[in-house]
Design a protein around this motif. Structure first.
Motif, PDB file in Angstrom:
ATOM      1  N   VAL A  19       0.837  -1.208   0.000  1.00  0.00           N
ATOM      2  CA  VAL A  19       0.000   0.000   0.000  1.00  0.00           C
ATOM      3  C   VAL A  19       0.869   1.252   0.000  1.00  0.00           C
ATOM      4  O   VAL A  19       0.643   2.181  -0.782  1.00  0.00           O
ATOM      5  N   ARG A  20       1.888   1.278   0.845  1.00  0.00           N
ATOM      6  CA  ARG A  20       2.745   2.466   0.914  1.00  0.00           C
ATOM      7  C   ARG A  20       3.560   2.635  -0.362  1.00  0.00           C
ATOM      8  O   ARG A  20       3.789   3.760  -0.815  1.00  0.00           O
ATOM      9  N   LEU A  21       3.962   1.539  -0.978  1.00  0.00           N
ATOM     10  CA  LEU A  21       4.665   1.647  -2.261  1.00  0.00           C
ATOM     11  C   LEU A  21       3.726   2.174  -3.350  1.00  0.00           C
ATOM     12  O   LEU A  21       4.142   2.961  -4.204  1.00  0.00           O
ATOM     13  N   LEU A  22       2.471   1.746  -3.321  1.00  0.00           N
ATOM     14  CA  LEU A  22       1.478   2.287  -4.262  1.00  0.00           C
ATOM     15  C   LEU A  22       1.333   3.790  -4.084  1.00  0.00           C
ATOM     16  O   LEU A  22       1.338   4.550  -5.059  1.00  0.00           O
ATOM     17  N   THR A  50      -8.488  12.444   1.108  1.00  0.00           N
ATOM     18  CA  THR A  50      -9.750  11.846   0.651  1.00  0.00           C
ATOM     19  C   THR A  50      -9.600  11.192  -0.718  1.00  0.00           C
ATOM     20  O   THR A  50     -10.207  10.152  -0.971  1.00  0.00           O
ATOM     21  N   LEU A  51      -8.777  11.771  -1.587  1.00  0.00           N
ATOM     22  CA  LEU A  51      -8.570  11.164  -2.906  1.00  0.00           C
ATOM     23  C   LEU A  51      -7.743   9.887  -2.796  1.00  0.00           C
ATOM     24  O   LEU A  51      -8.010   8.902  -3.500  1.00  0.00           O
ATOM     25  N   LEU A  52      -6.742   9.891  -1.938  1.00  0.00           N
ATOM     26  CA  LEU A  52      -5.942   8.684  -1.716  1.00  0.00           C
ATOM     27  C   LEU A  52      -6.811   7.580  -1.120  1.00  0.00           C
ATOM     28  O   LEU A  52      -6.717   6.418  -1.516  1.00  0.00           O
ATOM     29  N   THR A  53      -7.680   7.956  -0.186  1.00  0.00           N
ATOM     30  CA  THR A  53      -8.585   7.001   0.448  1.00  0.00           C
ATOM     31  C   THR A  53      -9.501   6.359  -0.591  1.00  0.00           C
ATOM     32  O   THR A  53      -9.675   5.135  -0.618  1.00  0.00           O
ATOM     33  N   GLN A  60     -10.523   5.815   5.861  1.00  0.00           N
ATOM     34  CA  GLN A  60      -9.672   6.992   6.049  1.00  0.00           C
ATOM     35  C   GLN A  60      -8.663   6.785   7.183  1.00  0.00           C
ATOM     36  O   GLN A  60      -7.489   7.122   7.015  1.00  0.00           O
ATOM     37  N   PRO A  61      -9.045   6.197   8.325  1.00  0.00           N
ATOM     38  CA  PRO A  61      -8.045   5.977   9.376  1.00  0.00           C
ATOM     39  C   PRO A  61      -6.899   5.059   8.935  1.00  0.00           C
ATOM     40  O   PRO A  61      -5.742   5.279   9.295  1.00  0.00           O
ATOM     41  N   THR A  62      -7.221   4.040   8.131  1.00  0.00           N
ATOM     42  CA  THR A  62      -6.179   3.126   7.644  1.00  0.00           C
ATOM     43  C   THR A  62      -5.224   3.852   6.710  1.00  0.00           C
ATOM     44  O   THR A  62      -3.997   3.729   6.826  1.00  0.00           O
ATOM     45  N   VAL A  63      -5.765   4.629   5.797  1.00  0.00           N
ATOM     46  CA  VAL A  63      -4.925   5.388   4.861  1.00  0.00           C
ATOM     47  C   VAL A  63      -4.093   6.418   5.622  1.00  0.00           C
ATOM     48  O   VAL A  63      -2.896   6.576   5.357  1.00  0.00           O
ATOM     49  N   SER A  64      -4.707   7.089   6.581  1.00  0.00           N
ATOM     50  CA  SER A  64      -3.971   8.074   7.382  1.00  0.00           C
ATOM     51  C   SER A  64      -2.804   7.429   8.120  1.00  0.00           C
ATOM     52  O   SER A  64      -1.734   8.027   8.246  1.00  0.00           O
ATOM     53  N   ARG A  65      -2.990   6.217   8.575  1.00  0.00           N
ATOM     54  CA  ARG A  65      -1.906   5.497   9.267  1.00  0.00           C
ATOM     55  C   ARG A  65      -0.747   5.219   8.305  1.00  0.00           C
ATOM     56  O   ARG A  65       0.409   5.424   8.643  1.00  0.00           O
ATOM     57  N   HIS A  66      -1.059   4.768   7.099  1.00  0.00           N
ATOM     58  CA  HIS A  66      -0.010   4.542   6.098  1.00  0.00           C
ATOM     59  C   HIS A  66       0.726   5.839   5.773  1.00  0.00           C
ATOM     60  O   HIS A  66       1.960   5.860   5.667  1.00  0.00           O
ATOM     61  N   LEU A  67      -0.022   6.919   5.609  1.00  0.00           N
ATOM     62  CA  LEU A  67       0.592   8.217   5.296  1.00  0.00           C
ATOM     63  C   LEU A  67       1.476   8.699   6.439  1.00  0.00           C
ATOM     64  O   LEU A  67       2.563   9.245   6.202  1.00  0.00           O
ATOM     65  N   GLU A  68       1.031   8.484   7.657  1.00  0.00           N
ATOM     66  CA  GLU A  68       1.816   8.906   8.818  1.00  0.00           C
ATOM     67  C   GLU A  68       3.124   8.118   8.907  1.00  0.00           C
ATOM     68  O   GLU A  68       4.176   8.679   9.243  1.00  0.00           O
ATOM     69  N   ILE A  69       3.096   6.847   8.610  1.00  0.00           N
ATOM     70  CA  ILE A  69       4.322   6.034   8.621  1.00  0.00           C
ATOM     71  C   ILE A  69       5.303   6.571   7.575  1.00  0.00           C
ATOM     72  O   ILE A  69       6.499   6.718   7.847  1.00  0.00           O
TER      73      ILE A  69
END
Length: 105
Positions: A19-22, A50-53, A60-69
């Motif tokens: 996911v993070r590589l994507l 929101t667009l990434l989600t 959104q919380p899952t995507v936000s976690r990936h972005l934060e990492i």
């Protein structure tokens, strides 16, 4: 030296996710993947969470976690505009990591 290694280990962990590589791949050319962003040019301000989600089809919380990492690893910059967060690659940090990896291995 050990603290520098810990940073590099955290960076490696941040990249150990499909996911993070994507996300990093899409943000390499945000205009190609997020040209429908109406808030502003994604190449200039970054891409809205929101667009990434929506593109990932995740919560959104899952995507936000990936972005934060990725942000903590130094690979993403975040820009707040109002209540929205926009993410862009930190090309200097990514280049530095690639150079370190090439020189170390």
């Amino acid at each position: 030296m050990l603290s520098g290694m810990i940073d590099r280990v955290e960076q490696a962990k941040a990249l150990a996710s499909d996911v993070r590589l994507l996300i990093l791949g899409w943000l390499k050319d945000p205009a190609a993947h997020f040209s429908h962003q109406v808030t502003g040019d994604p190449a200039e301000i970054g891409v809205c969470v929101t667009l990434l989600t929506a593109k990932l089809g995740m919560s959104q919380p899952t995507v936000s976690r990936h972005l934060e990492i990725l942000r903590r690893a130094g690979f993403l910059r975040v820009r707040k505009i109002g209540r929205w967060s926009f993410f862009a690659r930190d090309e200097a940090a990514l280049s530095d990591y690639k150079d370190w990896l090439r020189d170390t291995l």
